[in-house]
Design an enzyme around this catalytic site. Structure first.
Site, PDB file in Angstrom:
ATOM      1  N   GLU A 258       1.326   3.708   2.029  1.00  0.00           N
ATOM      2  CA  GLU A 258       2.061   4.029   3.252  1.00  0.00           C
ATOM      3  C   GLU A 258       3.321   3.171   3.386  1.00  0.00           C
ATOM      4  OE1 GLU A 258      -2.396   4.635   4.130  1.00  0.00           O
ATOM      5  OE2 GLU A 258      -1.143   3.330   2.912  1.00  0.00           O
TER       6      GLU A 258
ATOM      7  N   CYS B 284      -5.901   2.086   5.870  1.00  0.00           N
ATOM      8  CA  CYS B 284      -6.631   0.881   6.257  1.00  0.00           C
ATOM      9  C   CYS B 284      -6.122   0.414   7.623  1.00  0.00           C
ATOM     10  CB  CYS B 284      -6.463  -0.211   5.207  1.00  0.00           C
ATOM     11  SG  CYS B 284      -4.798  -0.906   5.126  1.00  0.00           S
TER      12      CYS B 284
ATOM     13  N   CYS C 263      -2.409  -0.577   7.568  1.00  0.00           N
ATOM     14  CA  CYS C 263      -1.487   0.559   7.466  1.00  0.00           C
ATOM     15  C   CYS C 263      -1.513   1.418   8.725  1.00  0.00           C
ATOM     16  CB  CYS C 263      -1.827   1.399   6.236  1.00  0.00           C
ATOM     17  SG  CYS C 263      -1.455   0.567   4.676  1.00  0.00           S
TER      18      CYS C 263
ATOM     19  N   HIS D 107       0.843  -1.186   0.000  1.00  0.00           N
ATOM     20  CA  HIS D 107       0.000   0.000   0.000  1.00  0.00           C
ATOM     21  C   HIS D 107       0.886   1.247   0.000  1.00  0.00           C
ATOM     22  CE1 HIS D 107      -3.936  -1.968   1.695  1.00  0.00           C
ATOM     23  NE2 HIS D 107      -3.436  -2.608   0.659  1.00  0.00           N
TER      24      HIS D 107
END
Length: 281
Positions: A61, A89, A92, A59
Site C-alpha cells: 500500500e 495490516c 497500512c 508494504h
C-alpha cells in the site's frame, strides 16, 4: 437484477499477478493496484519491498500510494479504489485512513495483523481521527492465500542458517472458512448482491464473478493485459508467456456452486526460476 463482479475479479487478478512478479523477486507476494474510480483506469501498483529495502514500512500500500505524494496538482485520494490481495495490516489501514482513500477491496483476511476488521476495524472505527472508508473482502480469496503459501514453503536463502521446510504439500491443502469480518450482512448484500447472502452465512463457499457460475484465474488475465499495467515491467522485469502459464497453474478453480475444485492438479512456484529485475539490466 443479479450483481456482476467480473471487473472486480479482473482487477484483483491483475493485483495477484503483481504479487507473483514480486515473488519472482524474492519478496512476500502481497500486492495491490490503484484504480481511479472516475476513469476506471489502473494508475499505480504496489508490492511488498521489505526484503530488498530492509525497511519494514515498505508494504504494498505504501509503495503504490507514495508515488502521488509529490504529484502536482495533488491527487484526490477519495477518488481512488485499492485492490489488495491481503487485508491491509493495522499500519497500512491507518495510512489509508489518513490519506482519505475511497474504498479498499481485498482478497483474503489477515488473521495476525488485519486492520480492516479481522483484528482491528481501523477503517470503520468512528472514535479515530480522519474519515472512515469502505472495505470489502473476499474477491479471489483462495488465490491470495495460495500465493502466500507458495512463498512460505520456500527456504529463506538470506537467513544465517536456512531451515529446510518439511511440510511443503500445498497442492492438496484446503482453505480456512470464509469470514466477512469487515462488513455487516447489509453491507455484504449492498456490494455482492442478495443472491450471494448464503455465502455470508455459509462460510464454505467462495465469491464468484457471476452467481452460480464458477471461474478459473486464467479467464481473467492475459499477457497483453499485464504488459499494459503501469510500472509493472519497468520495476519487476519483463513479463513472459511462461510466467503467465506458471501463474495460472498455481491456483485451483472454483466450481459453479462456489466450492473449491480441489481435484484440479495445480503446481507450486519453482524458486529456482527466481530472478531479480536488476539482473536483466
Amino acid at each position: 437484477m443479479l450483481t456482476d463482479l467480473t471487473s472486480h475479479f479482473q482487477y484483483m487478478a491483475i493485483s495477484l499477478f503483481v504479487g507473483y512478479k514480486a515473488l519472482l523477486n524474492n519478496e512476500t507476494p502481497v500486492s495491490c493496484i490503484v484504480v481511479d474510480s472516475k476513469s476506471d483506469k489502473i494508475i499505480s501498483i504496489g508490492y511488498n519491498y521489505t526484503n530488498h529495502s530492509l525497511n519494514g514500512t515498505q508494504h504494498a500500500e505504501f509503495i503504490a500510494l507514495q508515488r502521488f505524494t509529490k504529484q502536482k496538482p495533488s491527487i484526490n485520494y477519495n477518488d481512488l479504489i485499492l485492490y489488495v490481495t491481503v487485508e491491509p495490516c493495522i499500519m497500512c489501514a491507518s495510512y489509508l485512513r489518513q490519506l482519505g482513500i475511497k474504498k479498499v477491496i481485498f482478497g483474503c483476511g489477515n488473521d495476525r495483523f488485519g486492520g480492516n476488521g479481522t483484528i482491528l476495524p481501523i477503517h470503520s472505527d468512528i472514535t479515530l481521527p480522519n474519515a472512515t472508508y469502505s472495505s470489502i473482502g473476499g474477491i479471489c480469496r483462495t488465490e491470495g492465500i495460495q500465493l502466500l503459501r507458495n512463498f512460505y514453503i520456500q527456504q529463506n536463502e538470506s537467513a544465517p542458517n536456512p531451515k529446510i521446510k518439511k511440510n511443503t504439500d500445498i497442492e492438496s491443502k484446503e482453505y480456512p472458512e470464509n469470514q466477512f469480518c469487515s462488513i455487516s450482512k447489509d453491507e455484504f448484500i449492498e456490494f455482492y448482491g442478495n443472491e450471494r447472502v448464503h455465502i455470508y452465512d455459509g462460510k464454505i463457499f467462495e465469491i464468484t464473478p457471476l452467481q452460480n457460475k464458477g471461474y478459473d484465474i486464467k479467464e481473467l488475465i492475459s499477457l497483453d493485459m499485464m504488459q499494459k499495467v503501469p510500472f509493472l515491467e519497468d520495476e519487476l522485469g519483463q513479463i513472459t508467456d511462461e510466467q503467465i502459464i506458471e501463474f495460472h497453474n498455481l491456483f485451483f478453480n472454483i466450481n459453479d456452486d462456489g466450492t473449491v475444485n480441489y481435484k484440479k492438479p495445480i503446481g507450486k512456484y519453482n524458486s529456482k526460476k527466481r530472478h531479480f529485475a536488476n539482473d536483466e539490466e
